[in-house]
Design a protein around this motif. Structure first.
Motif, PDB file in Angstrom:
ATOM      1  N   THR A  52     -23.703   5.298 -23.274  1.00  0.00           N
ATOM      2  CA  THR A  52     -22.288   5.651 -23.450  1.00  0.00           C
ATOM      3  C   THR A  52     -21.754   4.965 -24.709  1.00  0.00           C
ATOM      4  O   THR A  52     -22.397   4.079 -25.272  1.00  0.00           O
ATOM      5  CB  THR A  52     -21.446   5.188 -22.244  1.00  0.00           C
ATOM      6  N   THR A  53     -20.563   5.357 -25.092  1.00  0.00           N
ATOM      7  CA  THR A  53     -19.969   4.709 -26.261  1.00  0.00           C
ATOM      8  C   THR A  53     -19.707   3.226 -25.972  1.00  0.00           C
ATOM      9  O   THR A  53     -19.795   2.407 -26.882  1.00  0.00           O
ATOM     10  CB  THR A  53     -18.676   5.428 -26.705  1.00  0.00           C
ATOM     11  N   GLY A  54     -19.413   2.903 -24.715  1.00  0.00           N
ATOM     12  CA  GLY A  54     -19.256   1.485 -24.352  1.00  0.00           C
ATOM     13  C   GLY A  54     -20.523   0.706 -24.680  1.00  0.00           C
ATOM     14  O   GLY A  54     -20.472  -0.431 -25.176  1.00  0.00           O
ATOM     15  N   ASP A  55     -21.670   1.334 -24.406  1.00  0.00           N
ATOM     16  CA  ASP A  55     -22.973   0.747 -24.727  1.00  0.00           C
ATOM     17  C   ASP A  55     -23.130   0.643 -26.250  1.00  0.00           C
ATOM     18  O   ASP A  55     -23.402  -0.437 -26.790  1.00  0.00           O
ATOM     19  CB  ASP A  55     -24.079   1.632 -24.112  1.00  0.00           C
ATOM     20  N   LEU A  56     -22.904   1.751 -26.937  1.00  0.00           N
ATOM     21  CA  LEU A  56     -23.120   1.770 -28.397  1.00  0.00           C
ATOM     22  C   LEU A  56     -22.233   0.753 -29.110  1.00  0.00           C
ATOM     23  O   LEU A  56     -22.720  -0.060 -29.905  1.00  0.00           O
ATOM     24  CB  LEU A  56     -22.830   3.164 -28.961  1.00  0.00           C
ATOM     25  N   TYR A  57     -20.935   0.755 -28.798  1.00  0.00           N
ATOM     26  CA  TYR A  57     -20.014  -0.142 -29.510  1.00  0.00           C
ATOM     27  C   TYR A  57     -20.326  -1.607 -29.220  1.00  0.00           C
ATOM     28  O   TYR A  57     -20.324  -2.433 -30.128  1.00  0.00           O
ATOM     29  CB  TYR A  57     -18.555   0.121 -29.128  1.00  0.00           C
ATOM     30  N   SER A  58     -20.574  -1.929 -27.947  1.00  0.00           N
ATOM     31  CA  SER A  58     -20.807  -3.344 -27.657  1.00  0.00           C
ATOM     32  C   SER A  58     -22.162  -3.796 -28.194  1.00  0.00           C
ATOM     33  O   SER A  58     -22.344  -4.952 -28.561  1.00  0.00           O
ATOM     34  CB  SER A  58     -20.673  -3.636 -26.152  1.00  0.00           C
ATOM     35  N   THR A  59     -23.109  -2.855 -28.279  1.00  0.00           N
ATOM     36  CA  THR A  59     -24.392  -3.203 -28.892  1.00  0.00           C
ATOM     37  C   THR A  59     -24.179  -3.553 -30.363  1.00  0.00           C
ATOM     38  O   THR A  59     -24.646  -4.590 -30.844  1.00  0.00           O
ATOM     39  CB  THR A  59     -25.399  -2.039 -28.761  1.00  0.00           C
ATOM     40  N   TRP A  60     -23.440  -2.707 -31.064  1.00  0.00           N
ATOM     41  CA  TRP A  60     -23.210  -2.959 -32.497  1.00  0.00           C
ATOM     42  C   TRP A  60     -22.363  -4.209 -32.710  1.00  0.00           C
ATOM     43  O   TRP A  60     -22.729  -5.104 -33.475  1.00  0.00           O
ATOM     44  CB  TRP A  60     -22.476  -1.778 -33.152  1.00  0.00           C
ATOM     45  N   ASP A  61     -21.213  -4.258 -32.012  1.00  0.00           N
ATOM     46  CA  ASP A  61     -20.225  -5.314 -32.307  1.00  0.00           C
ATOM     47  C   ASP A  61     -20.629  -6.673 -31.757  1.00  0.00           C
ATOM     48  O   ASP A  61     -20.267  -7.705 -32.311  1.00  0.00           O
ATOM     49  CB  ASP A  61     -18.859  -4.972 -31.681  1.00  0.00           C
ATOM     50  N   ILE A  62     -21.316  -6.666 -30.624  1.00  0.00           N
ATOM     51  CA  ILE A  62     -21.534  -7.939 -29.933  1.00  0.00           C
ATOM     52  C   ILE A  62     -23.016  -8.336 -29.935  1.00  0.00           C
ATOM     53  O   ILE A  62     -23.381  -9.393 -30.436  1.00  0.00           O
ATOM     54  CB  ILE A  62     -20.963  -7.861 -28.494  1.00  0.00           C
ATOM     55  N   GLU A  63     -23.867  -7.453 -29.399  1.00  0.00           N
ATOM     56  CA  GLU A  63     -25.277  -7.832 -29.271  1.00  0.00           C
ATOM     57  C   GLU A  63     -25.954  -7.952 -30.644  1.00  0.00           C
ATOM     58  O   GLU A  63     -26.561  -8.977 -30.960  1.00  0.00           O
ATOM     59  CB  GLU A  63     -26.030  -6.822 -28.409  1.00  0.00           C
ATOM     60  N   ASP A  64     -25.829  -6.915 -31.462  1.00  0.00           N
ATOM     61  CA  ASP A  64     -26.477  -6.959 -32.772  1.00  0.00           C
ATOM     62  C   ASP A  64     -25.910  -8.072 -33.648  1.00  0.00           C
ATOM     63  O   ASP A  64     -26.575  -8.564 -34.555  1.00  0.00           O
ATOM     64  CB  ASP A  64     -26.332  -5.619 -33.508  1.00  0.00           C
ATOM     65  N   ALA A  65     -24.677  -8.466 -33.368  1.00  0.00           N
ATOM     66  CA  ALA A  65     -24.049  -9.535 -34.149  1.00  0.00           C
ATOM     67  C   ALA A  65     -24.427 -10.913 -33.593  1.00  0.00           C
ATOM     68  O   ALA A  65     -23.941 -11.939 -34.073  1.00  0.00           O
ATOM     69  CB  ALA A  65     -22.531  -9.355 -34.143  1.00  0.00           C
ATOM     70  N   GLY A  66     -25.254 -10.913 -32.545  1.00  0.00           N
ATOM     71  CA  GLY A  66     -25.706 -12.178 -31.965  1.00  0.00           C
ATOM     72  C   GLY A  66     -24.608 -12.909 -31.199  1.00  0.00           C
ATOM     73  O   GLY A  66     -24.665 -14.123 -30.991  1.00  0.00           O
ATOM     74  N   LEU A  67     -23.607 -12.159 -30.728  1.00  0.00           N
ATOM     75  CA  LEU A  67     -22.458 -12.805 -30.076  1.00  0.00           C
ATOM     76  C   LEU A  67     -22.468 -12.663 -28.553  1.00  0.00           C
ATOM     77  O   LEU A  67     -21.575 -13.170 -27.875  1.00  0.00           O
ATOM     78  CB  LEU A  67     -21.152 -12.211 -30.625  1.00  0.00           C
ATOM     79  N   GLY A  68     -23.454 -11.958 -28.022  1.00  0.00           N
ATOM     80  CA  GLY A  68     -23.498 -11.762 -26.574  1.00  0.00           C
ATOM     81  C   GLY A  68     -24.634 -10.827 -26.213  1.00  0.00           C
ATOM     82  O   GLY A  68     -25.409 -10.414 -27.082  1.00  0.00           O
ATOM     83  N   THR A  69     -24.713 -10.491 -24.917  1.00  0.00           N
ATOM     84  CA  THR A  69     -25.807  -9.644 -24.443  1.00  0.00           C
ATOM     85  C   THR A  69     -25.226  -8.405 -23.774  1.00  0.00           C
ATOM     86  O   THR A  69     -24.221  -8.506 -23.067  1.00  0.00           O
ATOM     87  CB  THR A  69     -26.623 -10.412 -23.376  1.00  0.00           C
ATOM     88  N   VAL A  70     -25.861  -7.260 -23.984  1.00  0.00           N
ATOM     89  CA  VAL A  70     -25.425  -6.050 -23.297  1.00  0.00           C
ATOM     90  C   VAL A  70     -26.395  -5.751 -22.157  1.00  0.00           C
ATOM     91  O   VAL A  70     -27.609  -5.730 -22.353  1.00  0.00           O
ATOM     92  CB  VAL A  70     -25.347  -4.853 -24.276  1.00  0.00           C
TER      93      VAL A  70
END
Ligand code: ARG
Length: 255
Positions: free
Chosen positions: A148-166
């Motif tokens: 979902t977009t919730g998955d895509l956005y949080s992956t880009w903004d948070i997980e890929d940025a090393g700021l959290g886990t999805v």
């Protein structure tokens, strides 16, 4: 002579049979509108007993009626809808699906028929109080529905940025269950299902700040521009005569 006559008769008969068959198959094909959805997303699509109901199901039924087609709804995993549309397995994908640039590379989208907002669900006593907390230094675990977009956005903004886990789940409801038992710190999901899930649970709330705003539309194969045009015309008519609003009002009470 007799032989020739019967041969002609057999030939004529088989032509008829073939012709009839051909016509039948074609009719069955052209008169069916097969919609792929993921019925885990109230109030857009969910089960009432054995039947998939909801805003999308009813709008699709209204469209099918306008086009003189018979609607068939297939419930499948959300992240398999677009690949299946691309493969020509279903005619349309309608699943509270957000129009994104990435998806537009694979499928066409109809005109938008609804707006969605990605929101954040947390426990009532959560230390997460705004969306910005998610990109802080606390390394939160975010629950989402896969693809979902919730998955895509949080992956880009948070997980890929090393700021959290999805943490990805097959159903939004499963992500919410994980939140209840503390396996994830929040859930990012569309606002209407979020409201439904929070209303069904105790001790959960939706943050006031929204994560992203988006448009829902119907996904159609790039090979089927004729259907895209027909659906857009139907959507325009159903908007103009108030049908869409009536359907939305039936499922979403304006508070
Ligand atoms: N709007 C979001 C998206 O397109 C979530 C849609 C999920 N829909 C569903 N039927 N489960 O990614």
């Amino acid at each position: 002579m007799k032989k020739i006559l019967s041969l002609i008769l057999v030939l004529a008969l088989s032509v008829c049979v073939f012709a009839a068959c051909g016509e039948k198959a074609e009719n069955a094909e052209t008169n069916k509108l097969v919609m792929a959805t993921n019925a885990e997303f109230p109030p857009y699509e969910f089960y009432d007993g054995e039947t998939v109901v909801g805003i999308d199901a009813e709008i699709a039924a209204a469209i099918a009626e306008k086009l003189g087609m018979e609607l068939e709804i297939v419930d499948t995993a959300f992240d398999s809808i677009i690949p299946a549309i691309v493969a020509g397995k279903y005619d349309i994908g309608m699943a509270g699906m957000t129009v994104t640039d990435e998806r537009l590379e694979e499928v066409n989208f109809s005109d938008s028929y609804a707006t969605g907002v990605q929101v954040v669900i947390v426990k009532e006593d959560s230390e997460i109080t705004t969306v910005d907390d998610l990109t802080g230094d606390k390394n939160y675990t975010i629950g989402v529905q896969t693809g979902t977009t919730g998955d895509l956005y949080s992956t880009w903004d948070i997980e890929d940025a090393g700021l959290g886990t999805v943490s990805r789940f097959n159903k939004g409801a499963d992500a919410v269950e994980a939140l209840k038992i503390g396996k994830v710190d929040c859930v990012i999901i569309d606002n209407e299902p979020a409201k439904a899930f929070v209303a069904d649970a105790e001790g959960l709330k939706i943050l006031d700040t929204a994560y992203a705003e988006e448009q829902y539309a119907i996904a159609i194969s790039k090979d089927n521009t004729e259907l895209l045009e027909k659906i857009n015309t139907a959507l325009k008519e159903l908007t103009a005569d108030g049908t869409i609003q009536t359907i939305v009002d039936k499922y979403i009470s304006a508070k």
